[in-house]
Design a protein around this motif. Structure first.
Motif, PDB file in Angstrom:
ATOM      1  N   ASN A   1       2.654  -4.204   9.809  1.00  0.00           N
ATOM      2  CA  ASN A   1       1.822  -3.935   8.615  1.00  0.00           C
ATOM      3  C   ASN A   1       2.368  -4.650   7.522  1.00  0.00           C
ATOM      4  OD1 ASN A   1       0.850  -2.679   6.062  1.00  0.00           O
ATOM      5  ND2 ASN A   1       0.054  -1.006   7.560  1.00  0.00           N
ATOM      6  N   GLN A   2       1.367  -5.350   6.676  1.00  0.00           N
ATOM      7  CA  GLN A   2       1.547  -6.474   5.908  1.00  0.00           C
ATOM      8  C   GLN A   2       1.631  -6.131   4.388  1.00  0.00           C
ATOM      9  OE1 GLN A   2      -1.912  -8.762   7.305  1.00  0.00           O
ATOM     10  NE2 GLN A   2      -0.591 -10.046   8.597  1.00  0.00           N
ATOM     11  N   PHE A   3       1.632  -4.796   4.114  1.00  0.00           N
ATOM     12  CA  PHE A   3       1.591  -4.267   2.679  1.00  0.00           C
ATOM     13  C   PHE A   3       2.728  -4.963   2.024  1.00  0.00           C
ATOM     14  CE2 PHE A   3       3.141  -1.420  -0.458  1.00  0.00           C
ATOM     15  CZ  PHE A   3       1.924  -1.151  -1.356  1.00  0.00           C
ATOM     16  N   TRP A   4       3.971  -4.867   2.523  1.00  0.00           N
ATOM     17  CA  TRP A   4       5.141  -5.285   1.702  1.00  0.00           C
ATOM     18  C   TRP A   4       5.035  -6.763   1.366  1.00  0.00           C
ATOM     19  CZ3 TRP A   4       6.886  -1.420  -0.773  1.00  0.00           C
ATOM     20  CH2 TRP A   4       6.851  -0.177  -0.535  1.00  0.00           C
ATOM     21  N   ARG A   5       4.361  -7.348   2.485  1.00  0.00           N
ATOM     22  CA  ARG A   5       4.132  -9.005   1.999  1.00  0.00           C
ATOM     23  C   ARG A   5       3.036  -9.251   1.049  1.00  0.00           C
ATOM     24  NH1 ARG A   5       2.802 -11.900   7.248  1.00  0.00           N
ATOM     25  NH2 ARG A   5       2.625 -13.872   5.575  1.00  0.00           N
ATOM     26  N   LEU A   6       2.017  -8.443   1.280  1.00  0.00           N
ATOM     27  CA  LEU A   6       0.883  -8.538   0.294  1.00  0.00           C
ATOM     28  C   LEU A   6       1.262  -8.242  -1.183  1.00  0.00           C
ATOM     29  CD1 LEU A   6      -1.701  -6.979   2.549  1.00  0.00           C
ATOM     30  CD2 LEU A   6      -1.732  -9.383   1.719  1.00  0.00           C
TER      31      LEU A   6
ATOM     32  N   GLU B   1       7.507 -11.212  -6.924  1.00  0.00           N
ATOM     33  CA  GLU B   1       8.957 -11.007  -6.668  1.00  0.00           C
ATOM     34  C   GLU B   1       9.201 -10.353  -5.243  1.00  0.00           C
ATOM     35  OE1 GLU B   1      10.772  -7.646  -9.068  1.00  0.00           O
ATOM     36  OE2 GLU B   1       8.937  -7.712 -10.213  1.00  0.00           O
ATOM     37  N   PRO B   2      10.531 -10.703  -4.823  1.00  0.00           N
ATOM     38  CA  PRO B   2      10.774 -10.267  -3.393  1.00  0.00           C
ATOM     39  C   PRO B   2      10.652  -8.894  -3.217  1.00  0.00           C
ATOM     40  CG  PRO B   2      12.717 -11.175  -4.299  1.00  0.00           C
ATOM     41  CD  PRO B   2      11.611 -11.105  -5.423  1.00  0.00           C
ATOM     42  N   LEU B   3      10.150  -8.234  -1.958  1.00  0.00           N
ATOM     43  CA  LEU B   3       9.990  -6.704  -1.578  1.00  0.00           C
ATOM     44  C   LEU B   3      10.848  -6.992  -0.111  1.00  0.00           C
ATOM     45  CD1 LEU B   3       6.630  -5.649  -2.872  1.00  0.00           C
ATOM     46  CD2 LEU B   3       8.827  -5.088  -3.805  1.00  0.00           C
TER      47      LEU B   3
ATOM     48  N   THR C   1      12.739  -8.307   1.437  1.00  0.00           N
ATOM     49  CA  THR C   1      14.127  -8.512   1.640  1.00  0.00           C
ATOM     50  C   THR C   1      14.986  -7.383   1.377  1.00  0.00           C
ATOM     51  OG1 THR C   1      14.538  -9.575  -0.285  1.00  0.00           O
ATOM     52  CG2 THR C   1      14.177 -10.812   2.015  1.00  0.00           C
ATOM     53  N   LEU C   2      14.185  -6.622   0.614  1.00  0.00           N
ATOM     54  CA  LEU C   2      14.885  -5.187   0.254  1.00  0.00           C
ATOM     55  C   LEU C   2      14.853  -3.969   0.865  1.00  0.00           C
ATOM     56  CD1 LEU C   2      13.386  -5.383  -3.653  1.00  0.00           C
ATOM     57  CD2 LEU C   2      15.441  -6.374  -2.792  1.00  0.00           C
ATOM     58  N   CYS C   3      15.819  -3.177   0.750  1.00  0.00           N
ATOM     59  CA  CYS C   3      15.808  -1.649   1.301  1.00  0.00           C
ATOM     60  C   CYS C   3      14.437  -1.012   0.923  1.00  0.00           C
ATOM     61  CB  CYS C   3      16.981  -1.050   1.394  1.00  0.00           C
ATOM     62  SG  CYS C   3      17.348  -0.388  -0.131  1.00  0.00           S
ATOM     63  N   TYR C   4      14.170   0.027   1.616  1.00  0.00           N
ATOM     64  CA  TYR C   4      12.908   0.695   1.345  1.00  0.00           C
ATOM     65  C   TYR C   4      13.237   1.379  -0.182  1.00  0.00           C
ATOM     66  CZ  TYR C   4       9.259   4.231   1.273  1.00  0.00           C
ATOM     67  OH  TYR C   4       8.211   5.146   1.139  1.00  0.00           O
ATOM     68  N   GLU C   5      14.155   1.979  -0.463  1.00  0.00           N
ATOM     69  CA  GLU C   5      14.349   2.776  -1.996  1.00  0.00           C
ATOM     70  C   GLU C   5      14.179   1.454  -2.923  1.00  0.00           C
ATOM     71  OE1 GLU C   5      16.418   3.109   0.936  1.00  0.00           O
ATOM     72  OE2 GLU C   5      15.608   5.032   1.115  1.00  0.00           O
ATOM     73  N   GLU C   6      14.722   0.271  -2.513  1.00  0.00           N
ATOM     74  CA  GLU C   6      14.775  -0.663  -3.653  1.00  0.00           C
ATOM     75  C   GLU C   6      13.285  -1.074  -4.058  1.00  0.00           C
ATOM     76  OE1 GLU C   6      17.639  -3.453  -1.790  1.00  0.00           O
ATOM     77  OE2 GLU C   6      19.201  -2.777  -3.723  1.00  0.00           O
ATOM     78  N   ARG C   7      12.285  -1.348  -2.664  1.00  0.00           N
ATOM     79  CA  ARG C   7      11.179  -1.663  -2.790  1.00  0.00           C
ATOM     80  C   ARG C   7      10.164  -0.606  -3.748  1.00  0.00           C
ATOM     81  NH1 ARG C   7       9.555  -3.111   3.432  1.00  0.00           N
ATOM     82  NH2 ARG C   7      11.034  -4.513   3.854  1.00  0.00           N
ATOM     83  N   LEU C   8      10.504   0.661  -3.465  1.00  0.00           N
ATOM     84  CA  LEU C   8       9.733   1.581  -4.424  1.00  0.00           C
ATOM     85  C   LEU C   8      10.164   1.338  -5.821  1.00  0.00           C
ATOM     86  CD1 LEU C   8       9.981   4.852  -1.874  1.00  0.00           C
ATOM     87  CD2 LEU C   8       8.138   3.207  -2.385  1.00  0.00           C
TER      88      LEU C   8
END
Length: 152
Positions: free
Chosen positions: A31-36, A43-45, A47-54
């Motif tokens: 799924n391309q959501f995090w790249r989009l 900013e980077p997403l 490379t981050l763990c899920y909790e950091e992405r949120l």
């Protein structure tokens, strides 16, 4: 994951099997959501763990939720959903005083979400799905998703 300070709400339809099993949004590896969203936020997403992405999304005023509260479905494709019960989107929007836009991740999310939000006082944005099932090239998806920058 929606904070009262959300300015942008991204709505999917219903998480697929991989996301439900992981109890995480957009958990399928293709799924391309995090790249989009990485391109939208600048900013980077990925490379981050899920909790950091949120945490990054929350800090930037982005909320995530689904247009579908429950459905019967075999597999992960939206077209397989039956007995769909929509989430109460008008109630959610009423609780978000800073909301500027609702973005629908894919056609099914847009169809179900727009039905509930006639006359909404925020921008409603239809996006190509981040799902690997939509074979539109990534660059074309990213170009369409870039409009979200205006609502951060």
């Amino acid at each position: 994951m929606v904070a009262p300070t959300s300015r942008l709400l991204v709505l999917g339809s219903l998480p697929g099997e991989a996301s439900l099993a992981a109890e995480r949004y957009y958990a399928h590896s293709r799924n391309q959501f995090w790249r989009l969203m990485e391109g939208v936020l600048g900013e980077p997403l990925t490379t981050l763990c899920y909790e950091e992405r949120l945490a990054v999304l929350g800090r930037r005023g982005v909320g995530l939720w689904d247009t579908v509260g429950s459905a019967r479905r075999r597999g992960s494709l939206d077209g397989a959903m039956r007995e769909i019960a929509a989430n109460p989107l008008p109630d959610l929007l009423a609780a978000l005083p800073e909301l500027r836009a609702v973005a629908f991740n894919g056609g099914t999310a847009a169809r179900i979400g727009r039905r509930q939000l006639p006359g909404a006082e925020v921008a409603l944005i239809d996006l190509p799905s981040s799902s690997p099932a939509l074979t539109l090239p990534f660059a074309a998806k990213a170009e369409r998703w870039a409009v979200l920058r205006d609502y951060l």
